[in-house]
Design a protein around this motif. Structure first.
Motif, PDB file in Angstrom:
ATOM      1  N   VAL A  44       0.828  -1.217   0.000  1.00 10.35           N
ATOM      2  CA  VAL A  44       0.000   0.000   0.000  1.00 10.35           C
ATOM      3  C   VAL A  44       0.856   1.258   0.000  1.00 10.35           C
ATOM      4  O   VAL A  44       1.860   1.343   0.719  1.00 10.35           O
ATOM      5  CB  VAL A  44      -0.926  -0.003   1.244  1.00 10.35           C
ATOM      6  N   MET A  45       0.443   2.216  -0.809  1.00 13.99           N
ATOM      7  CA  MET A  45       1.014   3.564  -0.732  1.00 13.99           C
ATOM      8  C   MET A  45      -0.148   4.489  -0.408  1.00 13.99           C
ATOM      9  O   MET A  45      -1.101   4.605  -1.180  1.00 13.99           O
ATOM     10  CB  MET A  45       1.656   3.935  -2.074  1.00 13.99           C
ATOM     11  N   PHE A  46      -0.095   5.081   0.764  1.00 10.76           N
ATOM     12  CA  PHE A  46      -1.181   5.953   1.233  1.00 10.76           C
ATOM     13  C   PHE A  46      -0.604   7.359   1.409  1.00 10.76           C
ATOM     14  O   PHE A  46       0.278   7.587   2.220  1.00 10.76           O
ATOM     15  CB  PHE A  46      -1.729   5.381   2.550  1.00 10.76           C
ATOM     16  N   LEU A  47      -1.132   8.262   0.580  1.00 12.32           N
ATOM     17  CA  LEU A  47      -0.599   9.629   0.548  1.00 12.32           C
ATOM     18  C   LEU A  47      -1.613  10.644   1.065  1.00 12.32           C
ATOM     19  O   LEU A  47      -2.791  10.610   0.705  1.00 12.32           O
ATOM     20  CB  LEU A  47      -0.235  10.003  -0.897  1.00 12.32           C
ATOM     21  N   THR A  48      -1.137  11.542   1.905  1.00 13.50           N
ATOM     22  CA  THR A  48      -1.926  12.721   2.248  1.00 13.50           C
ATOM     23  C   THR A  48      -0.948  13.899   2.292  1.00 13.50           C
ATOM     24  O   THR A  48       0.247  13.706   2.089  1.00 13.50           O
ATOM     25  CB  THR A  48      -2.708  12.535   3.573  1.00 13.50           C
ATOM     26  N   GLY A  49      -1.450  15.091   2.518  1.00 12.55           N
ATOM     27  CA  GLY A  49      -0.520  16.225   2.540  1.00 12.55           C
ATOM     28  C   GLY A  49      -1.238  17.558   2.590  1.00 12.55           C
ATOM     29  O   GLY A  49      -2.414  17.638   2.968  1.00 12.55           O
ATOM     30  N   THR A  97       4.883  23.105  -1.060  1.00 15.88           N
ATOM     31  CA  THR A  97       6.036  24.009  -1.108  1.00 15.88           C
ATOM     32  C   THR A  97       7.355  23.225  -1.131  1.00 15.88           C
ATOM     33  O   THR A  97       8.423  23.824  -1.150  1.00 15.88           O
ATOM     34  CB  THR A  97       6.034  24.983   0.090  1.00 15.88           C
ATOM     35  N   GLN A  98       7.272  21.897  -1.105  1.00 14.12           N
ATOM     36  CA  GLN A  98       8.512  21.110  -1.179  1.00 14.12           C
ATOM     37  C   GLN A  98       9.102  21.166  -2.586  1.00 14.12           C
ATOM     38  O   GLN A  98       8.367  21.229  -3.576  1.00 14.12           O
ATOM     39  CB  GLN A  98       8.234  19.641  -0.822  1.00 14.12           C
ATOM     40  N   GLU A  99      10.430  21.034  -2.630  1.00  7.37           N
ATOM     41  CA  GLU A  99      11.114  21.125  -3.910  1.00  7.37           C
ATOM     42  C   GLU A  99      10.689  20.006  -4.868  1.00  7.37           C
ATOM     43  O   GLU A  99      10.533  20.211  -6.070  1.00  7.37           O
ATOM     44  CB  GLU A  99      12.625  21.089  -3.683  1.00  7.37           C
ATOM     45  N   ARG A 100      10.490  18.808  -4.324  1.00  8.90           N
ATOM     46  CA  ARG A 100      10.121  17.683  -5.191  1.00  8.90           C
ATOM     47  C   ARG A 100       8.834  17.992  -5.954  1.00  8.90           C
ATOM     48  O   ARG A 100       8.646  17.571  -7.083  1.00  8.90           O
ATOM     49  CB  ARG A 100       9.960  16.394  -4.383  1.00  8.90           C
ATOM     50  N   HIS A 101       7.935  18.746  -5.271  1.00  4.24           N
ATOM     51  CA  HIS A 101       6.665  19.088  -5.905  1.00  4.24           C
ATOM     52  C   HIS A 101       6.868  20.166  -6.964  1.00  4.24           C
ATOM     53  O   HIS A 101       6.375  20.051  -8.084  1.00  4.24           O
ATOM     54  CB  HIS A 101       5.660  19.535  -4.847  1.00  4.24           C
ATOM     55  N   THR A 102       7.600  21.218  -6.605  1.00  2.00           N
ATOM     56  CA  THR A 102       7.868  22.307  -7.554  1.00  2.00           C
ATOM     57  C   THR A 102       8.471  21.752  -8.841  1.00  2.00           C
ATOM     58  O   THR A 102       8.016  22.094  -9.949  1.00  2.00           O
ATOM     59  CB  THR A 102       8.851  23.320  -6.915  1.00  2.00           C
ATOM     60  N   LEU A 103       9.460  20.886  -8.692  1.00  2.00           N
ATOM     61  CA  LEU A 103      10.132  20.348  -9.877  1.00  2.00           C
ATOM     62  C   LEU A 103       9.174  19.515 -10.726  1.00  2.00           C
ATOM     63  O   LEU A 103       9.162  19.606 -11.955  1.00  2.00           O
ATOM     64  CB  LEU A 103      11.339  19.495  -9.463  1.00  2.00           C
ATOM     65  N   GLY A 104       8.347  18.724 -10.050  1.00  2.00           N
ATOM     66  CA  GLY A 104       7.386  17.882 -10.765  1.00  2.00           C
ATOM     67  C   GLY A 104       6.349  18.712 -11.508  1.00  2.00           C
ATOM     68  O   GLY A 104       5.984  18.414 -12.649  1.00  2.00           O
ATOM     69  N   ILE A 238       0.973  12.878  -8.244  1.00  2.00           N
ATOM     70  CA  ILE A 238       2.052  12.223  -8.991  1.00  2.00           C
ATOM     71  C   ILE A 238       3.437  12.744  -8.610  1.00  2.00           C
ATOM     72  O   ILE A 238       4.400  11.992  -8.656  1.00  2.00           O
ATOM     73  CB  ILE A 238       1.831  12.267 -10.529  1.00  2.00           C
ATOM     74  N   THR A 239       3.507  14.014  -8.173  1.00  2.91           N
ATOM     75  CA  THR A 239       4.851  14.512  -7.811  1.00  2.91           C
ATOM     76  C   THR A 239       5.353  13.787  -6.559  1.00  2.91           C
ATOM     77  O   THR A 239       6.551  13.574  -6.404  1.00  2.91           O
ATOM     78  CB  THR A 239       4.869  16.034  -7.567  1.00  2.91           C
ATOM     79  N   ALA A 240       4.423  13.382  -5.674  1.00  7.00           N
ATOM     80  CA  ALA A 240       4.842  12.646  -4.473  1.00  7.00           C
ATOM     81  C   ALA A 240       5.509  11.326  -4.855  1.00  7.00           C
ATOM     82  O   ALA A 240       6.300  10.779  -4.085  1.00  7.00           O
ATOM     83  CB  ALA A 240       3.646  12.380  -3.574  1.00  7.00           C
ATOM     84  N   LEU A 241       5.146  10.811  -6.024  1.00  7.64           N
ATOM     85  CA  LEU A 241       5.724   9.532  -6.465  1.00  7.64           C
ATOM     86  C   LEU A 241       6.987   9.748  -7.296  1.00  7.64           C
ATOM     87  O   LEU A 241       7.537   8.803  -7.852  1.00  7.64           O
ATOM     88  CB  LEU A 241       4.704   8.754  -7.307  1.00  7.64           C
ATOM     89  N   GLY A 242       7.412  10.997  -7.399  1.00  9.28           N
ATOM     90  CA  GLY A 242       8.656  11.268  -8.125  1.00  9.28           C
ATOM     91  C   GLY A 242       8.449  11.590  -9.592  1.00  9.28           C
ATOM     92  O   GLY A 242       9.418  11.618 -10.353  1.00  9.28           O
ATOM     93  N   TYR A 243       7.191  11.883  -9.985  1.00 11.35           N
ATOM     94  CA  TYR A 243       6.969  12.259 -11.387  1.00 11.35           C
ATOM     95  C   TYR A 243       7.860  13.452 -11.736  1.00 11.35           C
ATOM     96  O   TYR A 243       7.950  14.408 -10.961  1.00 11.35           O
ATOM     97  CB  TYR A 243       5.494  12.619 -11.636  1.00 11.35           C
ATOM     98  N   GLY A 244       8.492  13.398 -12.873  1.00 14.14           N
ATOM     99  CA  GLY A 244       9.298  14.526 -13.338  1.00 14.14           C
ATOM    100  C   GLY A 244      10.698  14.576 -12.741  1.00 14.14           C
ATOM    101  O   GLY A 244      11.478  15.448 -13.080  1.00 14.14           O
ATOM    102  N   PHE A 251       6.561   6.262  -9.002  1.00 13.34           N
ATOM    103  CA  PHE A 251       5.513   6.603  -9.982  1.00 13.34           C
ATOM    104  C   PHE A 251       5.252   5.396 -10.893  1.00 13.34           C
ATOM    105  O   PHE A 251       4.101   5.012 -11.129  1.00 13.34           O
ATOM    106  CB  PHE A 251       5.950   7.824 -10.811  1.00 13.34           C
ATOM    107  N   ASP A 252       6.313   4.783 -11.366  1.00 17.30           N
ATOM    108  CA  ASP A 252       6.149   3.616 -12.240  1.00 17.30           C
ATOM    109  C   ASP A 252       5.448   2.481 -11.502  1.00 17.30           C
ATOM    110  O   ASP A 252       4.683   1.726 -12.090  1.00 17.30           O
ATOM    111  CB  ASP A 252       7.515   3.121 -12.743  1.00 17.30           C
ATOM    112  N   ARG A 253       5.718   2.395 -10.217  1.00 14.70           N
ATOM    113  CA  ARG A 253       5.172   1.284  -9.439  1.00 14.70           C
ATOM    114  C   ARG A 253       3.702   1.493  -9.046  1.00 14.70           C
ATOM    115  O   ARG A 253       2.894   0.598  -9.150  1.00 14.70           O
ATOM    116  CB  ARG A 253       6.035   1.138  -8.181  1.00 14.70           C
ATOM    117  N   TYR A 254       3.387   2.683  -8.556  1.00 14.48           N
ATOM    118  CA  TYR A 254       2.051   2.868  -7.947  1.00 14.48           C
ATOM    119  C   TYR A 254       1.016   3.544  -8.834  1.00 14.48           C
ATOM    120  O   TYR A 254      -0.175   3.444  -8.575  1.00 14.48           O
ATOM    121  CB  TYR A 254       2.176   3.657  -6.643  1.00 14.48           C
ATOM    122  N   TRP A 255       1.447   4.334  -9.802  1.00 12.23           N
ATOM    123  CA  TRP A 255       0.469   5.029 -10.621  1.00 12.23           C
ATOM    124  C   TRP A 255      -0.066   4.086 -11.685  1.00 12.23           C
ATOM    125  O   TRP A 255       0.720   3.298 -12.207  1.00 12.23           O
ATOM    126  CB  TRP A 255       1.080   6.303 -11.258  1.00 12.23           C
TER     127      TRP A 255
END
Ligand code: MSP
Length: 520
Positions: A44-49, A97-104, A238-244, A251-255
């Protein structure tokens, strides 16, 4: 063997205020499903934020005399602390506001730009800041926001637009194909009809950037524009999964996501704009979006701005975490609006938890101590010695199937009801079999058999209370001398009758759900 994956998300919450019962509701429901899917063998991958950009947050920060980043940094811990208090088992927590999100987000923009899905234009129309939604003149009701009834402001900006109007037919085909495949994209059905008729009525291109304020993610090809906050927010899934990013293995695994939980107020964003955006970037839309209803107090939607929101902390203090989690999932039909009140909460707690479940456990653990020296007895020689034995066993036997079917529909109330069928039957069984009389009569064989059967019912019931009430279910297993219930990853095998071993040390413990008296 590798486990199948299960990806589920909650909306990301605005950090304009602290979490309240409404936001906790979505999160608890998602958590119960995440926990259950872990028990049924999924990875399971359970995301909130948190949704931290946009005009509404910028205004909240300004009103507090803070810069937006300091403001969101100050509010964010109130969410993480509340989720800890409510025993939310999220695997990741994204902040926009995290960088991983901005980049994605910027990578996504570039993709849309390269594919010709966006163009420059001028937006003239209305905007509702509390809902962060654009409205046209015809949409307004008496000059106010048609969604929340609050004031709107006139906006005239040079923005970038997404060609949403190109997706009308594709979306309708997509909904239909999913429906035909027996895996509808939008649930429940009433919401599906609402979305389909909205799309049929025609889609307009959507302004997806803003230029009159700067609290957002700049467009890579037009840095004086910031991303419209809803586009920014939706991309978190998708950015939480590393998209971009370079590492997009998650992303490849869970999306695509298996279920995205939303409130009914944000269904158009998730069922129209979101799949269209993904299609435009060549990404598969999620498997399903489930829209739940509103919690109402005295008939009104509960919200911070209306001042009728209780804090989760005050209710947890009174009812315990599990009492709290149980009430919302048992008393309100998931998918429909539901009235909540202190009276019904006390009633559910005392009736279902203190009387039915808590008493069953404490009586049985007491009797095991008193009559069997505190050790679980061996399974009886014959599984069904009497009709009552068979009834109990058969209700326990049907529970896994009924529970699974209800959870597939996200019908938590029915899943819990099926669990309570077993709990109530176990209580009836004890009353009818009266172990205290068997002890008096010296019928040790039957006494041991009756206690075994009832303990076995409790062991199985605890498996199915665990997704909704993790803490007390773990405690029941511990008191039974069993292992960690959270480690169970094959609930169907675990729920088979007769797996309770003999000779485990049973402990009574404190009452699981001390009765609440009105004056408390
Ligand atoms: N930030 C957006 C979501 C972006 S997701 C890409 C947002 N945030 S919110 O904090 O306002 O609301 C989040 C969720 O909480 C919504 O699904 C909303 O329906 C839910 N609830 C807020 N108040 C509610 C009730 N009174 N009852 C039930 N849920 C409600 O929207």
């Amino acid at each position: 063997m590798t486990k199948p994956t299960f990806y589920l998300t909650t909306p990301i919450y605005y950090v304009n205020a602290e979490p309240h019962l409404g936001t906790a509701y979505t999160t608890i429901a998602a958590d119960a499903l995440a926990r259950y899917r872990r028990m049924t063998g999924y990875d399971v991958m359970f995301l909130t934020g948190l949704d931290e950009h946009g005009q509404k947050i910028a205004q909240a920060a300004e009103a507090a005399g803070m810069d937006p980043q300091s403001w969101v940094d100050a509010i964010a811990p109130t969410f993480t602390k509340t989720w800890e208090m409510l025993e939310i088992s999220n695997d990741d927590f994204i902040r926009t506001t995290q960088e991983r999100h901005t980049l994605g987000v910027q990578a996504f923009w570039q993709e849309l730009y390269d594919r010709g899905a966006v163009y420059q234009g001028r937006y003239e129309g209305w905007y509702c800041v509390p809902d962060e939604t654009f409205w046209s003149q015809e949409d307004l009701v008496d000059g106010m926001c048609p969604q929340c009834g609050r004031e709107v402001q006139f906006v005239s900006e040079d923005n970038w637009f997404f060609r949403l109007s190109d997706y009308q037919e594709r979306l309708l085909d997509f909904y239909e194909a999913r429906e035909a495949a027996g895996a509808p994209f939008i649930q429940p059905e009433t919401r599906r009809n609402e979305v389909v008729s909205f799309v049929r009525s025609g889609l307009k291109d959507l302004s997806i950037s803003r230029t009159t304020f700067s609290w957002g993610i700049p467009l890579p090809f037009a840095p004086d524009h910031v991303t419209y906050v809803w586009i920014d927010a939706l991309l978190n899934y998708i950015t939480a999964l590393g998209y971009g990013s370079d590492d997009h293995s998650a992303f490849d695994r869970y999306w695509p996501a298996d279920v995205q939980f939303v409130g009914k107020d944000i269904i158009r964003f998730h069922c129209v704009i979101w799949p269209a955006m993904l299609m435009a970037a060549g990404i598969e839309p999620p498997k399903s979006v489930f829209a739940h209803g509103f919690l109402l107090t005295k008939g009104e939607k509960m919200s911070k701005s209306k001042g009728n929101a209780q804090t989760p902390a005050s209710l947890v203090k009174k009812f315990g975490v599990d009492g709290y989690r149980y009430y919302f999932l048992r008393d309100v039909t998931f998918g429909q609006d539901g009235s909540i009140s202190m009276e019904s909460m006390v009633q559910r707690y005392n009736g279902d938890l203190a009387n039915d479940w808590g008493n069953l456990c404490s009586r049985l653990f007491n009797m095991t101590e008193k009559y069997l020296g505190g050790l679980t007895p061996p399974p009886p020689a014959r599984e069904c010695e009497t009709g009552a034995d068979c009834t109990l066993r058969s209700i326990a036997g049907f529970l896994p199937e009924k529970y699974e079917a209800a959870m597939r529909r996200l019908d938590y109330a029915s899943a819990l009801e099926a669990t309570w069928d077993l709990i109530k039957e176990a209580n009836r069984y004890i009353e009818a079999e009266a172990p205290w009389n068997l002890a008096k009569q010296g019928d040790d064989t039957r006494l041991s058999a009756v206690l075994y059967n009832a303990l076995e019912a409790v062991r199985i019931a605890a498996l199915f209370t665990a997704p909704v009430m993790p803490g007390t279910s773990s405690a029941v297993w511990q008191r039974l001398g069993l292992g960690d219930i959270e480690e169970v990853d094959d609930v169907f095998t675990e729920a088979q009758w007769g797996r309770l071993p003999a000779g485990l040390g049973v402990r009574k413990g404190e009452p699981l759900f001390p009765r609440i008296y009105e004056e408390d």
